[in-house]
Design an enzyme around this catalytic site. Structure first.
Site, short mmCIF file in Angstrom:
data_model
loop_
_atom_site.label_atom_id
_atom_site.label_comp_id
_atom_site.label_asym_id
_atom_site.label_seq_id
_atom_site.Cartn_x
_atom_site.Cartn_y
_atom_site.Cartn_z
N ARG A 258 0.73 -1.04 0.12
CA ARG A 258 -0.07 0.45 -0.06
C ARG A 258 0.90 1.87 -0.27
O ARG A 258 1.83 1.24 0.83
CB ARG A 258 -0.62 0.07 1.19
CG ARG A 258 -1.82 0.82 1.11
CD ARG A 258 -3.27 1.17 2.59
NE ARG A 258 -3.44 1.64 2.30
CZ ARG A 258 -3.89 2.03 3.91
NH1 ARG A 258 -3.72 1.84 5.30
NH2 ARG A 258 -4.94 2.84 4.01
N PHE B 31 4.41 0.80 8.94
CA PHE B 31 4.49 1.94 7.39
C PHE B 31 5.58 3.05 7.78
O PHE B 31 5.85 3.75 8.56
CB PHE B 31 3.39 2.68 7.04
CG PHE B 31 2.60 3.18 8.36
CD1 PHE B 31 2.51 5.00 8.66
CD2 PHE B 31 1.52 3.06 8.99
CE1 PHE B 31 2.14 5.61 9.95
CE2 PHE B 31 1.11 3.71 10.41
CZ PHE B 31 1.18 5.20 10.40
N GLN C 148 3.17 1.66 3.31
CA GLN C 148 2.80 0.11 3.84
C GLN C 148 3.51 -1.26 3.91
O GLN C 148 3.02 -1.24 2.45
CB GLN C 148 1.19 0.25 4.31
CG GLN C 148 1.06 -0.60 5.33
CD GLN C 148 -0.27 -0.82 5.55
OE1 GLN C 148 -0.93 -0.33 5.75
NE2 GLN C 148 -1.03 -1.84 6.43
N PHE D 291 1.51 10.59 1.83
CA PHE D 291 0.07 10.44 3.31
C PHE D 291 1.36 9.24 3.62
O PHE D 291 2.75 9.66 4.55
CB PHE D 291 -0.60 9.63 2.49
CG PHE D 291 -1.55 8.68 4.13
CD1 PHE D 291 -1.05 9.55 5.33
CD2 PHE D 291 -2.09 7.77 3.64
CE1 PHE D 291 -1.74 8.63 6.06
CE2 PHE D 291 -2.77 6.99 4.83
CZ PHE D 291 -2.20 7.81 6.34
N LEU E 227 -3.20 11.10 12.80
CA LEU E 227 -2.55 9.52 13.13
C LEU E 227 -2.58 9.75 14.76
O LEU E 227 -2.10 7.71 15.36
CB LEU E 227 -1.69 8.93 12.10
CG LEU E 227 -2.05 8.26 10.76
CD1 LEU E 227 -1.16 7.83 10.15
CD2 LEU E 227 -3.34 7.83 10.14
N ASN F 48 -2.28 -0.71 12.13
CA ASN F 48 -2.98 -1.49 12.39
C ASN F 48 -4.64 -1.72 12.30
O ASN F 48 -4.86 -1.16 11.53
CB ASN F 48 -2.62 -1.31 14.31
CG ASN F 48 -3.64 0.11 14.72
OD1 ASN F 48 -4.34 0.37 13.74
ND2 ASN F 48 -2.10 0.62 15.50
N HIS G 152 -1.54 5.11 16.37
CA HIS G 152 -0.19 4.05 15.91
C HIS G 152 0.85 4.50 16.86
O HIS G 152 1.57 5.60 17.31
CB HIS G 152 0.05 4.25 14.48
CG HIS G 152 -1.51 4.04 13.50
ND1 HIS G 152 -1.44 2.99 13.35
CD2 HIS G 152 -2.94 4.74 13.43
CE1 HIS G 152 -2.67 2.75 12.11
NE2 HIS G 152 -3.54 4.07 12.62
#
Length: 164
Positions: free
Chosen positions: A54, A112, A62, A59, A121, A101, A125
């Protein structure tokens, strides 16, 4: 396999990717269980050959799921382990290393690397490190062509290993 003793704290993990190397400085003081999980999985070869499944421009990228689906992976402690969230650590910019997660206390093997500030976030995280070398690789990873947030051309971790 045994979990390493608390005295084993390699300061860095190197990710040799298909786009170049990324050296990750680990935040042992703030996230000791998470750092141990990441470094030990790297030492065991768990991340070798794993793709970045991903990538979302500006951004994050991952990885860490050996199935490549975004739904797999386990920690050295079992399927999941608790968050280690600290108010003083924030997703302030590019190069932050953080656990992926599916809700509170669901950390496994996926993580990530941020491409930009991602303050939404914070508190959700576990931040466990930062990129200390190889930001040019992270910047190139940010620009890969994607379809539905998956790189069109596969990008992988060829080898990951802790550095003492």
């Amino acid at each position: 396999m045994a979990i390493p003793p608390d005295s084993w704290q390699p300061p860095q993990v190197v990710l040799e990717t298909s786009m170049g190397n990324i050296t990750c400085e680990l935040y042992w003081k703030h996230a000791p269980k998470t750092c141990k999980n990441f470094a030990e999985l790297a030492k065991r070869g768990y991340y070798n050959g794993v793709i970045f499944h991903r990538v979302i421009r500006d951004f994050m990228a991952q990885t860490g799921d050996p199935t490549g689906t975004g739904r797999g992976g386990a920690s050295i402690y079992g399927p999941r382990f608790p968050d280690e969230i600290h108010k003083q650590l924030k997703h302030t910019g590019a190069g932050i290393l953080s656990m992926a997660n599916s809700g509170p206390n669901t950390n496994g093997s996926q993580f990530f690397i941020t491409h930009a500030p991602t303050q939404h976030l914070d508190g959700k995280h576990t931040i466990f490190g930062r990129v200390s070398a190889g930001m040019s690789t992270v910047q190139r990873l940010n620009l890969v062509e994607t379809r539905d947030d998956r790189p069109v051309t596969e990008v992988s971790i060829r080898r990951a290993y802790p550095v003492m």
